[in-house]
Scaffold this motif. Structure first.
Motif, PDB file in Angstrom:
ATOM      1  N   GLN A   6       0.832  -1.191   0.000  1.00  0.00           N
ATOM      2  CA  GLN A   6       0.000   0.000   0.000  1.00  0.00           C
ATOM      3  C   GLN A   6       0.871   1.247   0.000  1.00  0.00           C
ATOM      4  O   GLN A   6       2.088   1.188   0.128  1.00  0.00           O
ATOM      5  N   TYR A   7       0.214   2.377  -0.123  1.00  0.00           N
ATOM      6  CA  TYR A   7       0.887   3.674  -0.205  1.00  0.00           C
ATOM      7  C   TYR A   7       1.814   3.906   0.984  1.00  0.00           C
ATOM      8  O   TYR A   7       2.955   4.320   0.826  1.00  0.00           O
ATOM      9  N   TYR A   8       1.325   3.654   2.180  1.00  0.00           N
ATOM     10  CA  TYR A   8       2.118   3.932   3.375  1.00  0.00           C
ATOM     11  C   TYR A   8       3.301   2.973   3.514  1.00  0.00           C
ATOM     12  O   TYR A   8       4.321   3.331   4.099  1.00  0.00           O
ATOM     13  N   GLN A  50       4.663  15.007   3.105  1.00  0.00           N
ATOM     14  CA  GLN A  50       3.620  14.740   2.124  1.00  0.00           C
ATOM     15  C   GLN A  50       2.596  13.745   2.662  1.00  0.00           C
ATOM     16  O   GLN A  50       1.401  13.899   2.455  1.00  0.00           O
ATOM     17  N   THR A  51       3.067  12.749   3.386  1.00  0.00           N
ATOM     18  CA  THR A  51       2.176  11.720   3.906  1.00  0.00           C
ATOM     19  C   THR A  51       1.247  12.269   4.977  1.00  0.00           C
ATOM     20  O   THR A  51       0.064  11.946   5.000  1.00  0.00           O
ATOM     21  N   LEU A  54      -0.222  16.476   3.172  1.00  0.00           N
ATOM     22  CA  LEU A  54      -0.800  16.584   1.842  1.00  0.00           C
ATOM     23  C   LEU A  54      -1.700  15.416   1.476  1.00  0.00           C
ATOM     24  O   LEU A  54      -2.670  15.578   0.747  1.00  0.00           O
ATOM     25  N   ARG A  55      -1.360  14.227   1.956  1.00  0.00           N
ATOM     26  CA  ARG A  55      -2.156  13.048   1.640  1.00  0.00           C
ATOM     27  C   ARG A  55      -2.348  12.224   2.910  1.00  0.00           C
ATOM     28  O   ARG A  55      -1.846  11.121   3.048  1.00  0.00           O
ATOM     29  N   GLY A  56      -3.056  12.814   3.847  1.00  0.00           N
ATOM     30  CA  GLY A  56      -3.258  12.200   5.149  1.00  0.00           C
ATOM     31  C   GLY A  56      -4.145  10.968   5.082  1.00  0.00           C
ATOM     32  O   GLY A  56      -4.733  10.647   4.046  1.00  0.00           O
ATOM     33  N   PRO A  57      -4.261  10.268   6.206  1.00  0.00           N
ATOM     34  CA  PRO A  57      -5.001   9.012   6.227  1.00  0.00           C
ATOM     35  C   PRO A  57      -6.527   9.175   6.268  1.00  0.00           C
ATOM     36  O   PRO A  57      -7.234   8.197   6.348  1.00  0.00           O
ATOM     37  N   SER A  59     -10.090  10.810   4.403  1.00  0.00           N
ATOM     38  CA  SER A  59     -10.571  11.278   3.110  1.00  0.00           C
ATOM     39  C   SER A  59     -11.087  12.708   3.173  1.00  0.00           C
ATOM     40  O   SER A  59     -10.898  13.498   2.264  1.00  0.00           O
ATOM     41  N   SER A  60     -11.772  13.016   4.276  1.00  0.00           N
ATOM     42  CA  SER A  60     -12.320  14.361   4.430  1.00  0.00           C
ATOM     43  C   SER A  60     -12.373  14.715   5.907  1.00  0.00           C
ATOM     44  O   SER A  60     -12.129  13.887   6.775  1.00  0.00           O
TER      45      SER A  60
END
Length: 75
Positions: A6-8, A50-51, A54-57, A59-60
């Motif tokens: 996965q991404y992380y 960034q993690t 900018l692209r936290g865990p 969605s909203s």
């Protein structure tokens, strides 16, 4: 069982790779590891930034309003 990356997981590998790259650059070149490891760690810092920001865990922001319930762990 199928293994999935996965991404992380990739972020963690990227942080490790940046530190190994800094050590390797210091060991294989005339540059000091006291210089190359912190310089390469800046890549890891950028990945962490960034993690988290900018692209936290989540969605909203609606995900942050859910109430968390306590669970009892077996003794």
């Amino acid at each position: 069982m199928r293994l999935s990356i996965q991404y992380y997981d990739l972020i963690l590998l990227g942080i490790l790779a940046s530190l190994v790259l800094g050590f390797a650059a210091g060991a294989l070149t005339a540059l000091s590891t006291a210089v190359t490891v912190p310089a390469a760690a800046l890549i890891g810092i950028a990945l962490i930034y960034q993690t988290i920001f900018l692209r936290g865990p989540v969605s909203s922001t609606d995900d942050l309003t859910e109430e968390v319930h306590e669970i009892e762990l077996p003794k």
